[in-house]
Design a protein around this motif. Structure first.
Motif, mmCIF file in Angstrom:
data_model
loop_
_atom_site.group_PDB
_atom_site.id
_atom_site.type_symbol
_atom_site.label_atom_id
_atom_site.label_comp_id
_atom_site.label_asym_id
_atom_site.label_seq_id
_atom_site.Cartn_x
_atom_site.Cartn_y
_atom_site.Cartn_z
ATOM 1 N N ALA A 22 0.867 -1.179 0.000
ATOM 2 C CA ALA A 22 0.000 0.000 0.000
ATOM 3 C C ALA A 22 0.896 1.219 0.000
ATOM 4 C CB ALA A 22 -0.881 0.010 1.249
ATOM 5 N N GLN A 23 0.416 2.269 -0.589
ATOM 6 C CA GLN A 23 1.202 3.491 -0.715
ATOM 7 C C GLN A 23 0.516 4.622 0.024
ATOM 8 O OE1 GLN A 23 3.707 4.831 -3.544
ATOM 9 N NE2 GLN A 23 4.651 3.023 -2.621
ATOM 10 N N ALA A 24 1.296 5.378 0.771
ATOM 11 C CA ALA A 24 0.721 6.559 1.418
ATOM 12 C C ALA A 24 0.783 7.728 0.448
ATOM 13 C CB ALA A 24 1.492 6.878 2.690
ATOM 14 N N ILE A 25 -0.289 8.474 0.381
ATOM 15 C CA ILE A 25 -0.322 9.668 -0.457
ATOM 16 C C ILE A 25 0.387 10.783 0.322
ATOM 17 C CG2 ILE A 25 -1.896 11.373 -1.503
ATOM 18 C CD1 ILE A 25 -3.937 8.935 -1.566
ATOM 19 N N PRO A 26 1.169 11.614 -0.355
ATOM 20 C CA PRO A 26 1.864 12.666 0.389
ATOM 21 C C PRO A 26 0.887 13.580 1.135
ATOM 22 C CG PRO A 26 2.562 12.636 -1.911
ATOM 23 C CD PRO A 26 1.460 11.647 -1.784
ATOM 24 N N ARG A 27 1.337 14.062 2.276
ATOM 25 C CA ARG A 27 0.505 14.982 3.051
ATOM 26 C C ARG A 27 1.319 16.271 3.217
ATOM 27 N NH1 ARG A 27 -3.888 13.641 6.090
ATOM 28 N NH2 ARG A 27 -3.356 11.453 6.352
ATOM 29 N N PRO A 28 1.389 17.047 2.158
ATOM 30 C CA PRO A 28 2.238 18.231 2.209
ATOM 31 C C PRO A 28 1.666 19.256 3.184
ATOM 32 C CG PRO A 28 0.884 18.275 0.227
ATOM 33 C CD PRO A 28 0.608 16.974 0.919
ATOM 34 N N GLU B 13 -3.883 7.692 12.562
ATOM 35 C CA GLU B 13 -4.636 7.841 11.320
ATOM 36 C C GLU B 13 -4.140 6.763 10.370
ATOM 37 O OE1 GLU B 13 -5.656 9.672 7.385
ATOM 38 O OE2 GLU B 13 -3.747 8.937 8.109
ATOM 39 N N GLN B 14 -5.034 6.238 9.535
ATOM 40 C CA GLN B 14 -4.669 5.093 8.687
ATOM 41 C C GLN B 14 -3.483 5.343 7.761
ATOM 42 O OE1 GLN B 14 -7.731 3.359 6.358
ATOM 43 N NE2 GLN B 14 -9.239 3.376 7.999
ATOM 44 N N MET B 15 -3.543 6.463 7.054
ATOM 45 C CA MET B 15 -2.495 6.689 6.057
ATOM 46 C C MET B 15 -1.140 6.917 6.723
ATOM 47 S SD MET B 15 -2.423 9.295 2.866
ATOM 48 C CE MET B 15 -3.986 8.720 2.223
ATOM 49 N N GLU B 16 -1.190 7.504 7.920
ATOM 50 C CA GLU B 16 0.072 7.720 8.634
ATOM 51 C C GLU B 16 0.657 6.385 9.103
ATOM 52 O OE1 GLU B 16 1.584 10.545 8.254
ATOM 53 O OE2 GLU B 16 -0.233 11.076 7.166
ATOM 54 N N ALA B 17 -0.224 5.415 9.356
ATOM 55 C CA ALA B 17 0.259 4.065 9.674
ATOM 56 C C ALA B 17 1.033 3.519 8.487
ATOM 57 C CB ALA B 17 -0.913 3.157 10.027
ATOM 58 N N VAL B 18 0.458 3.639 7.325
ATOM 59 C CA VAL B 18 1.112 3.119 6.121
ATOM 60 C C VAL B 18 2.425 3.856 5.863
ATOM 61 C CG1 VAL B 18 0.889 2.876 3.618
ATOM 62 C CG2 VAL B 18 -1.059 2.365 5.112
ATOM 63 N N ARG B 19 2.400 5.173 6.041
ATOM 64 C CA ARG B 19 3.611 5.965 5.796
ATOM 65 C C ARG B 19 4.753 5.517 6.719
ATOM 66 N NH1 ARG B 19 2.732 10.367 3.263
ATOM 67 N NH2 ARG B 19 0.790 10.832 4.356
#
Ligand SMILES: Cc1ncc(C[n+]2csc(CCOP(=O)(O)OP(=O)(O)O)c2C)c(N)n1
Ligand code: SF4
Ligand code: SF4
Ligand code: SF4
Lengths: 581, 197
Positions: A329-335, B78-84
């Motif tokens: 899975a890829q995280a989308i950037p959070r600028p 947060e979900q995406m921060e988990a993935v990051r």
């Protein structure tokens, strides 16, 4: 009693323990919290200066007058302060004088990752490099002693991880020193050529003494374990090396890194079979060690850019990549984005709709005006350059007879830092540039510090606000536009008028940052009428994090929206309305 | 080598309350006599960016930060921060993840889509404890105690129950919020326990 504190808090404590009485600084990540913590220590006069050169000169003046003094800044700040540093090294000090530079490996919040250790060599000043919070306290005390003993300014070099990491510290009894009595000493403190010729020779003598000090400094220590592998390291990199190398490794731990203790290094090198020099960023020590004819392993394996960490070092030493368990899975950037209600939004939105304009920007929250969807910046290099790059571009376009409207854009703190000289340059040398100050009445990028435009000092006193209008007028600008960026019509009109203005003009775009705590901000809420929304996506172009699309229509997150109405003003179908909170 | 050093990474979005969690966590660890180091990357002043905090403890801790493949536990707000942040975890690492989404700008503006399978994908590789801590906090009566619910879950999953959490909460939480935070902490623990069954 032990305290769990960051390196920056510990530096503040160390300054107190060393009996520093005057401190001047300009904010900049990762150094800012040093001065934000000085209010705990009443006897220290401390201030935000307009820029780092001013801060360094103020502190140096205090040292000449007889009290211990400090200047603090981020790494690029030392570029601005380099002029007084290089000559103060010649003249020497009164009471102890320390300049703190906080470098930012990996550029967490900086425009470059310059390695300021080179300044110690270039300016010929001694340097300390703490690796944790306790060392921040202990080394500062020693740094002031060294400054007084050798009559020279001392560079105290931190990095982001030292400044922003917390570890346990113990306090010592603070010193209580008498000031040195002041008497005029023109030969020492007037840097005229005849004196400088003499200082130049003295400086080399001081460096010889410092090299000897380095051999016996309590902060340069050998921890001898095995005879196989030896590691020389300093600062934050030292801790990483300690973590990674096996237990039978011997260490030469350097806290005083300029001048290097070359005899100690040579002896250490001879006592081990393989010598490593582990440094973050440039091969500062390694090159000097190799130049002294000592062979070592260093940047041939250790990366020379970005922050070091134990995994990277392990990989560098073994040549094997450490597996990490990548998830499918890829995280989308959070600028980072301009806050909901940010005053900069209206200005950049207005300019994003213009054709044939050049916008030379600068460093501050408003650099985000260059990111999508606003995308309304052509350049950004260093503080103050918003005005002056614009000037150079204007002169270049004139060479080719190209007609463009050129805006030079910077913030209030940046205006006082180094924008005023650019404003003079544009006017006097007849630049076809419109200078714009985005005055959000605070230094926001670094966490809302006061500046000469806010009316408060760092120690909480009320001060007379320095008027930008008066400065522009005094310089000779004939027309000064004042506009609220949240009123998009007014913003548009002002841009139109400035473009056709025949006299030299400047624009002050003024509205306070929504994060200023002192001010009571009006709060409201904007809502989308889903029946009226035609899904044209115009409101997304303002780049507000509270506005998003859901099931094909615009939606506003009520937890984020502050009701600034910028999105409402751009909606062509009146689908957004404001509800009073 | 510091084989006895444990590493906890907290990851979230600015404003989610990671700071209070790191304060309570480090207080409990210090009170228990550990050497503790903590390192934060808080990005810029603007709200809405990714933030992450590394807490390391043991008999003696050298480096305050770690690289990839090194952390024992990841607490993601947060979900995406988990993935990051997953690259930082060890092979047998544990993830506590708040089943919650905060849209980053590229998603909000329609340039990208927020995937729906994050937790599923994470669970294929790691031991994952996922629940909606925000919803649980609202049900408890204060949306903001979401962070302490996650802390409770971490304490349970990582078997840190013998530390004096009550005293750490008391030292770090303002008195009028102490009661609800205690409840939140216990709720988090029981949610992780339920997940384990
Ligand atoms: C020489 C130098 N010193 C300090 C900094 C750190 N820094 C970046 S932007 C900024 C201040 C910006 O303030 P302002 O111009 O008022 O803009 P705002 O962020 O408030 O929009 C500072 C101090 C830097 N980049 N360069
Ligand atoms: S901190 Fe202030 S100036 Fe910076 S983005 Fe937020 S509102 Fe704008
Ligand atoms: S600008 Fe107005 S009509 Fe267009 S998408 Fe936004 S709310 Fe809907
Ligand atoms: S009014 Fe619109 S632009 Fe302003 S904060 Fe609310 S959603 Fe953002």
């Amino acid at each position: 009693m032990k305290y769990f504190m960051s390196g920056n808090e510990a530096v503040a404590r160390g300054l107190y323990e060393a009996d520093v009485r005057v401190g001047s600084a300009y904010p900049g990540t990762p150094s800012t919290e040093i001065f934000e913590n000085l209010h705990k220590y009443e006897r220290i006069y401390h201030e935000w200066a307009p820029n780092e050169k001013v801060a360094t000169e103020v502190a140096y003046g205090a040292s000449i007058a007889g009290v211990r003094a400090v200047a603090a800044m981020k790494h690029v700040g030392l570029n601005v302060a380099a002029d007084p540093l290089f000559t103060a090294a010649y003249n020497g000090v009164g009471r102890g004088f320390v300049i703190i530079s906080a470098d930012d490996p990996s550029m967490h919040s900086s425009q470059n990752e310059q390695d300021n250790r080179h300044y110690a060599r270039a300016a010929k000043v001694p340097m300390f490099e703490p690796s944790d919070s306790q060392e921040c306290i202990d080394m500062l005390r020693e740094a002031f002693d060294v400054s007084e003993r050798f009559d020279i300014p001392v560079l105290f070099r931190m990095t982001t991880r030292v400044s922003h990491s917390r570890s346990l510290v113990e306090y010592s009894e603070p010193l209580n020193l008498e000031p040195f009595p002041y008497s005029r000493n023109p030969r020492k403190f007037i840097a005229a050529p005849a004196n400088a010729m003499v200082h130049r020779v003295e400086l080399e003598e001081k460096l010889k003494g410092l090299a000897q000090y380095s051999e016996t400094s309590p902060f340069n220590v050998i921890e001898k374990r095995g005879n196989k592998v030896g590691v020389i390291s300093a600062g934050g990199a030292m801790l990483i090396a300690k973590e990674v190398f096996p237990e039978d490794t011997s260490f030469l731990k350097l806290g005083f890194t300029h001048p290097l203790p070359m005899n100690m290094i040579r002896g250490f090198a001879e006592s081990v079979e393989t010598l490593y020099v582990i440094e973050e960023l440039d091969p500062f020590m390694e090159e000097q060690i190799r130049a002294a004819g000592i062979n070592c392993i260093g940047k041939d394996v250790v990366p020379l850019m970005y922050e070091l960490n134990p995994t990277l070092l392990r990989e560098a030493l073994t040549g094997e990549e450490i597996a990490s368990h990548e998830v499918n899975a890829q995280a989308i950037p959070r600028p980072p984005v301009l806050c909901p209600g940010c005053p900069h939004r209206g200005f950049f939105y207005t300019l994003s709709k213009r054709k044939n304009v050049i916008i030379a920007g600068d460093i501050g929250c408003y650099t985000l005006g260059g990111s999508p969807p606003l995308s309304a910046l052509d350049s950004c290099i260093c503080m103050g350059a918003g005005f002056t790059l614009a000037m150079g571009m204007a002169k270049a376009f004139e060479q080719f007879g190209e007609k463009k409207t050129i805006f030079g854009v910077l913030g209030d703190s940046t205006f006082f830092h180094s924008g005023i000289t650019g404003a003079i340059e544009i006017l006097y040398n007849k630049g076809n540039v419109i200078p714009v100050v985005l005055d959000n009445t605070i230094t926001s990028m670094t966490g809302q510090q006061d500046n000469p435009g806010t009316g408060y000092t760092l120690m909480g006193e009320i001060a007379d606000i320095v008027s930008m209008e008066a400065i522009f007028r005094a310089v000779g600008y004939k027309k000064i536009f004042n506009v609220d960026p949240q009123d998009l019509d007014a913003m548009n009109r002002t841009i139109d008028e400035a473009i056709v203005c025949k006299e030299p003009c400047a624009i002050i775009v003024r509205r306070p940052c929504v994060l200023i705590k002192r001010i009571k901000h009006e709060r409201a809420l904007c809502v989308v009428d889903r029946d009226k929304c035609k899904s044209c996506r115009r409101c997304l172009a303002v780049g507000c994090p509270a506005v998003f699309f859901k099931d094909g229509k615009a939606t506003i997150d009520p937890n984020l929206c502050v009701g600034c109405t910028v999105c409402m003003q751009v909606c062509p179908f009146d689908a957004i309305s404001k509800e009073e909170a | 080598m510091n084989n006895d050093v444990r590493t906890i990474v907290l990851a979230g979005v600015g404003g989610q309350g990671t700071i209070l969690v790191s304060r309570v966590l480090t207080t409990a660890l210090i009170d228990a006599g550990y050497d503790v180091k903590m390192s934060e990357i808080h990005g810029m002043a603007q709200r809405g960016g990714s933030v992450s905090t590394t807490v390391r403890y043991g008999k003696k801790v050298e480096s305050p930060l770690v690289g990839k493949g090194a952390a024992d536990i990841l607490v993601a707000f947060e979900q995406m921060e988990a993935v990051r942040s997953t690259p930082v975890l060890k092979k047998d690492g544990i993830i506590i993840v708040n089943d919650y989404k905060i849209m980053p700008l590229p998603v909000a503006s329609g340039k990208a889509e927020y995937p729906d399978n994050y937790i599923e994908e994470l669970s294929k590789v790691f031991r994952v404890i996922a629940f909606n801590a925000g919803q649980a906090a609202i049900e408890l009566g204060n949306a903001r105690v979401m962070n302490i619910i996650l802390l409770g879950a971490m304490v349970e999953a990582f078997e840190m129950g013998r530390l004096d959490w009550d005293s750490a909460l008391e030292k770090q939480v303002p008195p009028r919020y102490l009661d609800i935070n205690r409840k939140a902490f216990e709720l988090g623990r029981s949610m992780a326990r339920a997940d384990n069954k």
